[in-house]
Structure formats: structure tokens, C-alpha cells
Write a protein that holds these residues in place. Structure first.
Motif, PDB file in Angstrom:
ATOM      1  N   VAL A 286       0.923  -0.977   0.086  1.00  0.00           N
ATOM      2  CA  VAL A 286       0.030  -0.058  -0.036  1.00  0.00           C
ATOM      3  C   VAL A 286       0.858   1.203  -0.003  1.00  0.00           C
ATOM      4  O   VAL A 286       1.473   1.510   0.867  1.00  0.00           O
ATOM      5  CB  VAL A 286      -0.892  -0.050   1.389  1.00  0.00           C
ATOM      6  N   ILE A 287       0.849   2.157  -0.887  1.00  0.00           N
ATOM      7  CA  ILE A 287       1.487   3.311  -1.147  1.00  0.00           C
ATOM      8  C   ILE A 287       0.742   4.345  -0.915  1.00  0.00           C
ATOM      9  O   ILE A 287      -0.257   4.708  -1.730  1.00  0.00           O
ATOM     10  CB  ILE A 287       2.251   3.118  -2.451  1.00  0.00           C
ATOM     11  N   GLY A 288       0.847   5.267  -0.012  1.00  0.00           N
ATOM     12  CA  GLY A 288       0.040   6.512  -0.073  1.00  0.00           C
ATOM     13  C   GLY A 288       0.682   7.652  -0.806  1.00  0.00           C
ATOM     14  O   GLY A 288       1.916   7.922  -0.733  1.00  0.00           O
ATOM     15  N   VAL A 289      -0.245   8.452  -1.225  1.00  0.00           N
ATOM     16  CA  VAL A 289       0.232   9.933  -1.848  1.00  0.00           C
ATOM     17  C   VAL A 289      -0.107  10.743  -0.898  1.00  0.00           C
ATOM     18  O   VAL A 289      -1.058  11.317  -0.644  1.00  0.00           O
ATOM     19  CB  VAL A 289      -0.521   9.999  -3.247  1.00  0.00           C
ATOM     20  N   MET A 290       0.891  11.636  -0.577  1.00  0.00           N
ATOM     21  CA  MET A 290       1.048  12.583   0.674  1.00  0.00           C
ATOM     22  C   MET A 290       1.235  14.129   0.064  1.00  0.00           C
ATOM     23  O   MET A 290       2.076  14.021  -0.912  1.00  0.00           O
ATOM     24  CB  MET A 290       1.837  12.103   1.706  1.00  0.00           C
ATOM     25  N   ASN A 291       0.633  15.098   0.679  1.00  0.00           N
ATOM     26  CA  ASN A 291       1.245  16.418   0.544  1.00  0.00           C
ATOM     27  C   ASN A 291       1.441  16.625  -0.905  1.00  0.00           C
ATOM     28  O   ASN A 291       2.152  17.527  -1.385  1.00  0.00           O
ATOM     29  CB  ASN A 291       2.745  16.660   1.348  1.00  0.00           C
ATOM     30  N   GLN A 292       0.195  16.536  -1.629  1.00  0.00           N
ATOM     31  CA  GLN A 292       0.372  17.157  -3.060  1.00  0.00           C
ATOM     32  C   GLN A 292      -0.079  18.373  -3.358  1.00  0.00           C
ATOM     33  O   GLN A 292      -0.967  19.008  -2.541  1.00  0.00           O
ATOM     34  CB  GLN A 292      -0.826  16.077  -3.768  1.00  0.00           C
ATOM     35  N   LYS A 293       0.971  19.057  -4.142  1.00  0.00           N
ATOM     36  CA  LYS A 293       0.807  20.495  -4.468  1.00  0.00           C
ATOM     37  C   LYS A 293       1.133  20.990  -5.810  1.00  0.00           C
ATOM     38  O   LYS A 293       2.008  20.230  -6.438  1.00  0.00           O
ATOM     39  CB  LYS A 293       1.487  20.947  -3.437  1.00  0.00           C
ATOM     40  N   ILE A 294       0.512  21.595  -6.532  1.00  0.00           N
ATOM     41  CA  ILE A 294       0.897  22.189  -7.916  1.00  0.00           C
ATOM     42  C   ILE A 294       1.715  23.346  -7.576  1.00  0.00           C
ATOM     43  O   ILE A 294       1.210  24.251  -7.067  1.00  0.00           O
ATOM     44  CB  ILE A 294      -0.227  22.418  -8.890  1.00  0.00           C
TER      45      ILE A 294
END
Length: 379
Positions: A286-294
Motif C-alpha cells: 500500500v503506497i500512500g500519496v501525501m502532501n500533493q501540491k502544484i
């Protein structure tokens, strides 16, 4: 007379070899810019900060680690094993299978005793060329210049027990030697839910999303054929690695198909085809995608930044990020992907970044990220 021509050729060859040896790292350089490719020879004395950076990267290209480490300043906060690991990777990462093809180093600012450089590294990898940007600091030591290497933060994974709670699907082969079709086992039901065709700087691009509507996992590939006004095929391509190939039940993946050097002005119609095959699969790691920001990167390009968090107890050797970008109507306007060149160790995170075309940055309203994982020893 018959010996004059061979003697002249030998002499000219010797002169060219000498020039090549003392021209290492500057084959395509310009004033104030250090550049290079992997050529044999002796590194010149680093009497300028440009030469210090060029010498370091030249030795890295030749994988001469002792001499590369010797180009570092005494104030560097890294030992040689960690320095080498920074360049060669570890744990079966993408960097472990890569080589430094060439580099460009541009000065950002300089004084009499130190200088800052922005280095563009061009890597050759099994998944194609990869570019990396680093900022390097050079400092004067006596009558020469050295590169100051920062302390490296290498993750250390403690001994621990990670509970396993993920779903898993196995394929059980019967005793008969026949294939799946003769056993009346249907292929998973997979459907293309959106498609958008656009022109890009490299050619036509067909992109969208695909969903596994079944209750079993599927290995998926999307193909597209461009047709002209007469119905004749112009070109056909597949999504290749720009898709999450293994889709669990109800999972959605973006896809992107590139048609290099083809303009949509020549295209009248696009024929889409999706192939799905039943495969064994699991929901781990399980790979979480964190702190996404453009945001804008150091080059001023619009990129989607974030972190990948490995929530499992397995090492993911090569993480691959695929992002779909939507306008305010929910239409897929772009699909971008990128590989993380560091292995994702259990319970640790690594940063990622995928680029958005400048012309589309202002139209992006939302995004969705999926992660492919490639692990050694797994088929």
C-alpha cells in the motif's frame, strides 16, 4: 615515400588523442558553463569553480569513486560509502541501473572564495532518459577549488512487525493442460471511461481513463489507431508504461498514448481498443500519496509535487507515478508520469514530481495520482 603517409597519420592521431585527453568535460562547453560526457583522461587542476564541478562529475561518469570523492572539500559532511551510494543507488532502485550520460553546470552566483551552481544531470536508464537537477556549492581550498557535499539523509528502517491485512487474488490452475478460454473463464470486464486527443510539442497524444468494472483483478493495456478521412490507418500505438497495468476491482487508472511527429490535423477518427487479462494480484504494498501540491520548480516549470509513503513491510524498488489532470468540467486535459529513482523502503517516504505543460497549467482544476510499483523477484 610509401612510409610518409602512415607516419603522418600516426602523428595526427597522437595529436588528436592528446587534445581529447586535456579537453575532457568541455567538449560542448561555453563560457561560464561546465559540460561533459564520459571520456577517458586526466582531470585538469581545479583552479576555477567550473573545473571543480566538471572534475567531480567527470569522475562520477567514469565511476572512479575514489577520485570523485577526492574532489570534495574537507568541509563536506559525508563519508565515501554514503557519497557513492548517493550516485549508484541501493536496494534495486532505478538509480542502481542508471549511468550518468552527460551534464551541464551553470553558475548561479560566485564570490572570490565560493560559488553556487545549478547542475542538470542527464541519466541513461532502462526506462529511457531521465533528467535530474541539483544545486552544488564549490569553495576555494588553498590554490584550488573543491565541491562541498552536504550531509545525506539515508533512511534507516528499524526492525519491526508490520501486520498484513490486504486483499489477495490467486489463480488456481486445474489439472487439465488446456488454456483459460476452454475453461469458460471470462476475461475481466474493463472499460474506457474517457478519451481526449490533443496536439503536443512532440506530436499527437490520446489520453483518458480506464476502469476495471469486474470483481477480479485485470492486467490492462489500451491501444489507439489514428485514421485519416478515407478510414486508412495513419499509426497505431499502445499505452506502454503510461498506465497502471494491474487494476484491482473497481480501480481507475489514467492512460496516455503518444504518436510522435503526427498532427491531429491529419486525423479524422480515433479507434480505441482495451485488452484485459485475468491475473493474480494483491492490494499490497500500500503506497500512500501525501502532501500533493502544484507549484513551480527551480526551473520555473509547473509541476505536481508530493511524497510517496510505503505503508507496507515490502521494499518497492522502482516506484512509478502517473497523474491525470482535469479542468473544471472534469475532463482529462493531460496525463503525466515520472519514475522515482530511489527505492521506497518499508514505512518510509520519497518525494516525487511530475511536470504539467506550461500551456495547460492555468486550466488544471484537479488531479488524480496512481502509483505503479516494480519490485525485484516479482513477476
Amino acid at each position: 615515400m610509401k612510409f610518409i603517409l602512415p607516419i603522418v597519420l600516426v602523428a595526427v592521431t597522437a595529436v588528436l588523442i592528446v587534445l581529447a585527453l586535456f579537453g575532457v568535460g568541455h567538449a560542448r562547453g561555453t563560457v561560464g558553463i561546465a559540460a561533459g560526457s564520459a571520456l577517458p583522461g586526466l582531470s585538469p587542476k581545479a583552479d576555477t569553480p567550473e573545473k571543480a564541478v566538471s572534475n567531480l562529475l567527470g569522475e562520477v561518469q567514469r565511476r572512479n569513486w575514489d577520485r570523485a570523492y577526492a574532489t570534495l572539500a574537507k568541509t563536506s559532511r559525508v563519508d565515501e560509502p554514503a557519497f557513492v551510494q548517493d550516485w549508484t543507488g541501493s536496494n534495486g532502485s532505478l538509480r542502481s541501473f542508471s549511468s550518468l550520460e552527460s551534464f551541464d553546470a551553470r553558475p548561479m552566483q560566485a564570490t572570490g572564495d565560493d560559488a553556487q551552481f545549478r547542475v542538470r544531470l542527464h541519466w541513461s536508464t532502462p526506462v529511457g532518459p531521465v533528467e535530474d537537477i541539483r544545486d552544488l556549492h564549490a569553495a576555494r581550498e588553498g590554490d584550488s577549488w573543491k565541491v562541498v557535499w552536504p550531509k545525506l539523509d539515508i533512511p534507516a528502517v528499524p526492525a519491526q512487525v508490520v501486520p498484513v491485512t490486504y486483499l489477495r487474488w490467486d489463480l488456481v490452475n486445474g489439472s487439465a493442460p488446456d488454456d483459460w478460454g476452454s475453461r469458460n473463464v471470462d476475461a475481466p470486464h474493463v472499460r474506457i471511461v474517457s478519451m481526449n486527443a490533443v496536439d503536443s510539442a512532440e506530436g499527437a497524444v490520446v489520453m483518458g481513463e480506464v476502469v476495471n468494472e469486474d470483481t477480479i483483478p485485470a492486467f490492462v493495456n489500451v491501444n489507439a489507431t489514428l485514421l485519416d478521412a478515407s478510414g486508412t490507418a495513419i499509426d497505431d500505438e499502445s499505452s506502454f508504461d503510461k498506465i497502471a497495468h494491474v487494476l484491482l476491482p473497481k480501480q481507475v487508472s489514467p492512460y496516455r498514448i503518444d504518436f510522435p511527429n503526427i498532427s491531429l490535423k491529419k486525423v479524422k477518427n480515433v479507434h480505441m481498443d482495451v485488452k484485459a487479462t485475468l491475473v493474480p494480484a494483491s492490494a499490497d504494498p500500500v503506497i500512500g500519496v501525501m502532501n500533493q501540491k502544484i507549484d513551480a520548480d527551480v526551473q520555473g516549470k509547473s509541476v505536481l509535487h508530493g511524497e510517496l509513503l510505503n505503508q507496507s513491510g515490502q521494499t518497492v524498488n522502482i516506484p512509478h507515478v502517473i497523474a491525470s489532470f482535469y479542468d473544471n468540467n472534469g475532463k482529462v486535459v493531460w496525463v503525466s508520469d515520472g519514475y522515482v529513482d530511489r527505492a521506497l523502503l518499508p514505512q518510509t517516504s520519497e518525494p516525487f514530481a511530475v511536470e504539467i505543460p506550461k500551456s495547460l497549467a492555468g486550466t488544471v482544476h484537479n488531479f488524480h495520482v496512481v502509483v505503479n510499483e516494480y519490485s525485484l523477484g516479482k513477476s
